[in-house]
Design a protein around this motif. Structure first.
Motif, PDB file in Angstrom:
ATOM      1  N   ILE C 332       0.835  -1.204   0.000  1.00 15.82           N
ATOM      2  CA  ILE C 332       0.000   0.000   0.000  1.00 15.82           C
ATOM      3  C   ILE C 332       0.870   1.255   0.000  1.00 15.82           C
ATOM      4  N   GLU C 359      -0.311   9.515   4.391  1.00 16.54           N
ATOM      5  CA  GLU C 359      -0.673   8.141   4.768  1.00 16.54           C
ATOM      6  C   GLU C 359       0.588   7.314   4.984  1.00 16.54           C
ATOM      7  N   ILE C 363       1.770   4.829   8.208  1.00 19.71           N
ATOM      8  CA  ILE C 363       2.196   3.428   8.138  1.00 19.71           C
ATOM      9  C   ILE C 363       3.634   3.307   8.630  1.00 19.71           C
ATOM     10  N   LEU C 421      -6.893   3.720   5.986  1.00 22.45           N
ATOM     11  CA  LEU C 421      -6.401   3.430   4.639  1.00 22.45           C
ATOM     12  C   LEU C 421      -7.508   3.292   3.602  1.00 22.45           C
ATOM     13  N   LEU C 511      -5.907  -4.381   1.077  1.00 22.40           N
ATOM     14  CA  LEU C 511      -6.721  -4.099   2.265  1.00 22.40           C
ATOM     15  C   LEU C 511      -7.606  -5.295   2.595  1.00 22.40           C
TER      16      LEU C 511
END
Lengths: 236, 210, 613
Positions: C332, C359, C363, C421, C511
């Protein structure tokens, strides 16, 4: 300038030097030149434009520093220029290989003065974990004058920001009144760094004389004893 | 309709723009947000973008964070052996180090010439170190640990970048402070807060006295 | 429990293919019967014939990796190893050809598998094997004029210290010395006898433009002028130090050649000197966006080798769950940043990039708390992982002004995967997918047809956007992927837009995987994350070869490892997806405008650490 004056200047250059009690809590304008330097440096250090120039892993951390969480625009550094002509700061962000050192030196020569070099990460400083490799330069300072070293592999964005602050401090100490404090307040443009040559190995033209001497010696050595370890010891 | 996609895109950017200010309104546009607001702004719930104002506020690094290694020495106010190295110069860190940036001179008894469990010299070239943490992971004595101090920028590398033993040594207390959970886990594995050798000697002494 | 060794039903088609080849070419083909080796050794004279037969009649249409091994002192020959696969899935057909070290020559397999192009050039550059019939045989990573072929076992670099690590000079008598200081001028460099610096012109640059028909060449029927444009190595949209030399007619690209090696930091040579474990942190620095999945690939390759020996314990279930968790989060991160970069290349100045970085930072917070580093995670070990998840994601205030955050790890992860996410992916979809600027720049540009995508050995999103449903996670499953439910994303047009869409959909699939991983993480809480005894820094790796591959975000990442039973790998080769995907760059860019080349490069999603290694 008298000797005393020189001493005083040196003291100003030393960030550790204590502020005399009579000067604490007051702005002291001791000379017009120094005032000018202060104003000039304030402007310069808050508008350092780095060059958009990523080499390796560290470049990603450099991008992270430029991105919103760490945001280097707070230091006036958000204007990342792709052209060396418009840049003040070259961030060597990653491993410098022998093949790449030629363009790097060329880019550095193209930058307008005053210019600064920040070596980011172990590789740029001294070859890093890849130092033993056959295509890696052990530190960009072999070719370019480096102003600030930021160790780490890779340095986190905060470590890089700390390096930027160190660079700002360095700029603050450069005096217009003292031509020796920086190379570019002297007479005429400074000399360009000679371009390395990609021969059988990378060759620094400044070391050409050494090459000639060594090439002869190496030939004899190789003929005499090829054992590498004993050679190393002899040299150490 | 042509242009709808661009309009949608602009709506998202506008949303980002507005979100950033909603959070700021909550804190009255103060330049420095109070410390208790920090986790919310730098966490998952944050809407909008928030900058860590680096020199004024810093993101504390997690316990496992690794930067340049340091050597654990006994606390300087330790009753029996203040400042004594935890390192026994067994050389495992030097062997396991991927870029080979660790140099150790094993301590020797000047009279007998036999190795003593203490390094005479210990160097780490931080220009080579890749912060991988293998030395700390495989050290059997918990004597080398990864530091959390990343503020190392310097103006000169020839003198400042080879860390010698004096520069590398830090009190055990420091390790307990920066990584309390891990220090506790390791102490549990060792069987006490002391160095392995000390614990062993104590056990031996206890046995002898029995 | 899982097994990295291909299951029995997968092996049999390969065995069948081997016996068919042996029957077909009885004199030219023999089984490789060295201990721990597999595949066939082919007579070089009939190599092209055998390869053509394997491709056309047996269906091995996809050449994954081609690399050379120097068996100095172990038979004294150079060996070229080809791993070919069927795009329908299954295990590899391993073809080998041996040649003499002195006059190393082999027929080129580029007519059979055009994807061998760069890989053969690399073998020529680093090992010195000449390939007859290769269209453009010149150095690829180093420069023309470099002395010798560095991956040969008898070649020594300037700062040569010792053949294998650990170096003896470090302990017990390690007086520190910087190698460049005690060896200030690389003594192992051999200069020709008549070398004279004053009259020397480096052939490096000239060689780059050799095939480019330099010079003014205005044809009478064309009003446009031909010229050669060199993009890079310093260029904001080459993703690092990549360089393209394009010959353009007006603005249309007629010929384009990637020039690389500006970040060639000798990964493979250093890898052969390292012990097996020491290579793990070096793999972090291959594709520095995806260090965790690089770790996984390398761990799988070495575990494959270790499984040949006695006392091997496969990774525990908890370890596999953690590995998949990390690999998918990495995917991702990578795709998000890749899309940001692609948009940058298309002219959206930094906004999508910044949104992606937000994002990514979150992570990375998780990665940093678990592994200790944001980017260079060094997390996997042979038989498991280095550490378990921490209970809490928190740091201690150490420096002045440190601000502490404190989250429960599982809650953080749950919120990240279930809310944050998906929202971020939706947002990308919302503001980019239908944007007219994106569609206009991307649809129908940089088309790579299906047949070419396979022939040129592209991998990952590039291959799947061209209509080939090939994903190593399904084609030759590893870890716990067989238990997980997800779809292989495929698109048919093979243009920039489809590559972009594949990445978006792969994030959605990731995901999906992560949602299945969450309950597994909770179930296995407290179970061992490492098989066997910890604290072993020199694992036993029996002699043999292995090719471990994983589906990295950028494509198929393979590690070809040869062990001679010692502490260090004899040969360590990385099949880098970014490097081999670039083989297709010229095919994709030909006929499009020079401005599109930048976008096409962005859609391949390269990372220079992996291209040049």
């Amino acid at each position: 300038m008298t000797d005393n004056g020189k001493d005083f200047l040196r003291e100003l250059h030393d960030p550790e030097a204590p502020v005399p009690p009579e000067l604490q809590s007051s702005v002291a304008v001791t000379s017009f030149g120094r005032l000018l330097s202060t104003v000039y440096n304030w402007g310069r250090r808050n508008s350092i434009w780095p060059m958009a120039f990523g080499l390796a892993c560290c470049a990603i951390e450099m991008i992270a520093t430029a991105a919103s969480r760490f945001d280097q625009s707070r230091f006036g550094m958000e204007v990342i220029r792709a052209s060396p002509r418009q840049a003040d700061l070259m961030i060597i962000s990653g491993t410098v290989t022998k093949k790449m050192v030629v363009p790097i030196v060329r880019l550095y020569n193209q930058m307008a003065e005053p210019k600064y070099v920040l070596a980011m990460g172990a590789c740029a400083i001294g070859g890093g974990p890849f130092k033993e490799g056959y295509n890696v330069v052990s530190g960009i300072d072999k070719y370019l004058p480096v102003d600030v070293y930021v160790p780490g592999c890779p340095p986190t964005p905060q470590a890089l920001l700390y390096g930027f602050i160190a660079l700002q401090k360095k700029i603050d100490q450069q005096m217009l009144t003292n031509p020796n404090s920086v190379p570019w307040y002297g007479r005429g443009p400074s000399e360009a760094v000679p371009l390395p040559i990609l021969g059988p190995d990378v060759i620094d033209p400044r070391q050409a004389h050494m090459l000639r001497r060594r090439a002869g010696a190496a030939g004899q050595e190789a003929a005499a004893s090829p054992a590498a370890e004993s050679d190393l010891e002899a040299e150490a | 309709m042509y242009g709808l996609g661009i309009w949608r895109g602009l709506r998202v950017t506008l949303k980002h723009f507005v979100n950033t200010y909603i959070e700021d309104v909550k804190w009255g546009f103060r330049r420095h947000i109070p410390a208790e607001a920090f986790p919310a702004r730098q966490g998952l719930d944050a809407r909008g973008v928030f900058t860590v104002e680096y020199p004024d506020e810093k993101l504390a690094v997690p316990e496992r964070f690794r930067f340049i290694p340091f050597l654990v020495v006994e606390n300087y106010d330790h009753p029996e052996r203040p400042g004594h190295d935890w390192c026994t110069s067994c050389g495992i860190c030097a062997k396991v180090c991927p870029p080979q940036c660790i140099w150790i001179v094993r301590g020797e008894d000047p009279e007998t010439g036999r190795p003593v469990p203490e390094p005479e010299e210990f160097y780490i070239d931080i220009d080579i170190c890749m912060n991988c943490g293998l030395c700390a992971e495989f050290c059997p004595f918990d004597a080398i640990k990864m530091d959390h101090d990343y503020e190392l920028a310097s103006y000169d590398r020839t003198t400042a970048h080879i860390f010698d033993k004096a520069r590398l040594s830090k009190e055990f207390r420091y390790w307990q402070a920066i990584a309390p959970t891990r220090a506790a886990e390791e102490a549990e594995a060792r069987g006490g807060w002391e160095h392995k050798d000390v614990l062993k000697a104590k056990a031996k002494a206890a046995k002898a006295s029995e | 429990m899982t097994d990295q060794v291909p299951a029995a039903e997968n092996l049999s088609p390969t065995d069948e293919a081997l016996s068919v080849l042996q029957n077909q070419f009885p004199n030219a083909v023999r089984r490789d019967d060295r201990d721990g080796y597999s595949g066939i050794v082919v007579d070089p004279a009939r190599l092209v014939e055998v390869a053509t037969y394997a491709r056309d009649s047996l269906g091995y249409d996809y050449l994954s990796s081609a690399t050379a091994v120097d068996y100095l002192g172990k038979g004294d020959h150079l060996e070229m190893v080809y791993h070919a696969y069927r795009t329908t899935g299954g295990a590899a057909l391993v073809i080998k050809a041996q040649t003499d070290r002195e006059a190393a020559t082999l027929p080129s397999l580029t007519p059979v598998w055009p994807g061998a192009n760069f890989q053969e050039r690399e073998a020529y550059d680093l090992m010195g094997i000449r390939f007859e019939g290769h269209p453009n045989l010149k150095r690829i990573l180093l420069w023309e004029g470099f002395h010798g072929h560095p991956l040969r076992k008898d070649w020594k670099e300037p700062y040569y210290e010792q053949e294998q690590k650990p170096f003896d000079s470090r302990w017990p008598n390690g007086r520190v010395v910087r190698s460049e200081e005690h060896n200030p001028y690389g003594k192992n460099v051999q200069y020709p006898d008549d070398f004279d610096l004053d009259g020397y012109t480096s052939p490096a640059e000239a060689a780059v433009y050799e095939e480019m028909n330099l010079g003014v060449d205005i044809r009478s029927d064309l009003a446009t002028e031909r010229m050669v444009v060199s993009l890079g190595p310093q260029h904001p949209s080459t993703h690092g130090v990549f360089r393209m030399v394009a010959q353009i007619n007006g603005e249309t690209i007629q010929q384009l050649e990637p020039v690389m090696g500006y970040l060639h930091r000798n990964h493979e040579q250093i890898g052969e000197r390292n012990t097996f474990l020491q290579n793990m942190p070096f793999t972090d620095r291959l594709d520095y966006f995806c260090s965790l999945s690089n770790n996984l690939g390398y761990a799988i390759a070495v575990e494959q080798l270790m499984s040949l020996g006695a006392r091997y314990q496969p990774p525990t279930y908890r370890a596999e769950v953690l590995r998949v968790l990390m690999a998918e989060l990495t995917r991702i991160v990578n795709h998000m940043v890749a899309i940001g970069f692609l948009l940058n290349d298309l002219g959206a100045f930094f906004t999508p990039m910044m949104y992606a970085m937000i994002e990514r930072e979150l992570i990375l917070d998780f990665f940093e708390a678990v592994t200790g580093s944001r980017m260079m995670c060094n997390y996997m070990r042979f038989g498991g992982t280095a550490m378990d998840l921490p209970e809490r994601i928190r740091g201690e205030a150490n420096l002045v002004n440190d601000r502490v955050r404190d989250f429960n790890t599982m809650e953080f992860l749950r919120e990240l995967i279930l809310e944050r996410l998906p929202r971020a992916v939706d947002q990308i979809n919302e503001y980019l997918t239908t944007s007219e600027i994106v569609t206009n720049r991307c649809i129908g540009v940089g088309v790579l047809p299906r047949a070419d995508a396979i022939a040129l050995s592209t991998a990952g999103p590039v291959l799947r956007a061209s209509g080939v449903a090939y994903d190593v996670r399904r084609a030759e499953p590893y870890s716990i992927y067989p238990e997980l439910e997800f779809d292989v994303v495929v698109r048919d047009h093979g243009d920039i837009y489809d590559r972009y869409l594949v990445r978006i959909e792969e994030m959605i699939e990731s995901l999906k995987i992560l949602r299945q991983i969450l309950p597994k993480l909770e179930e296995t809480q407290g179970q061992p994350f490492f098989a066997g005894r910890g604290g072993i820094y020199s694992p036993r790796v029996p002699a043999g070869e292995s090719y471990g591959r994983v589906e990295n975000p950028k494509g198929e990442l393979g590690f070809y490892i040869v062990s001679d039973g010692g502490q260090n790998p004899w040969r360590y080769h990385v099949r880098a997806p970014s490097f081999i995907n670039l083989t297709a760059l010229e095919r994709m860019s030909k006929g499009y405008k020079i401005a599109d080349a930048v976008g096409i490069l962005g859609s391949i999603d390269i990372v220079l650490g992996e291209v040049d290694r």
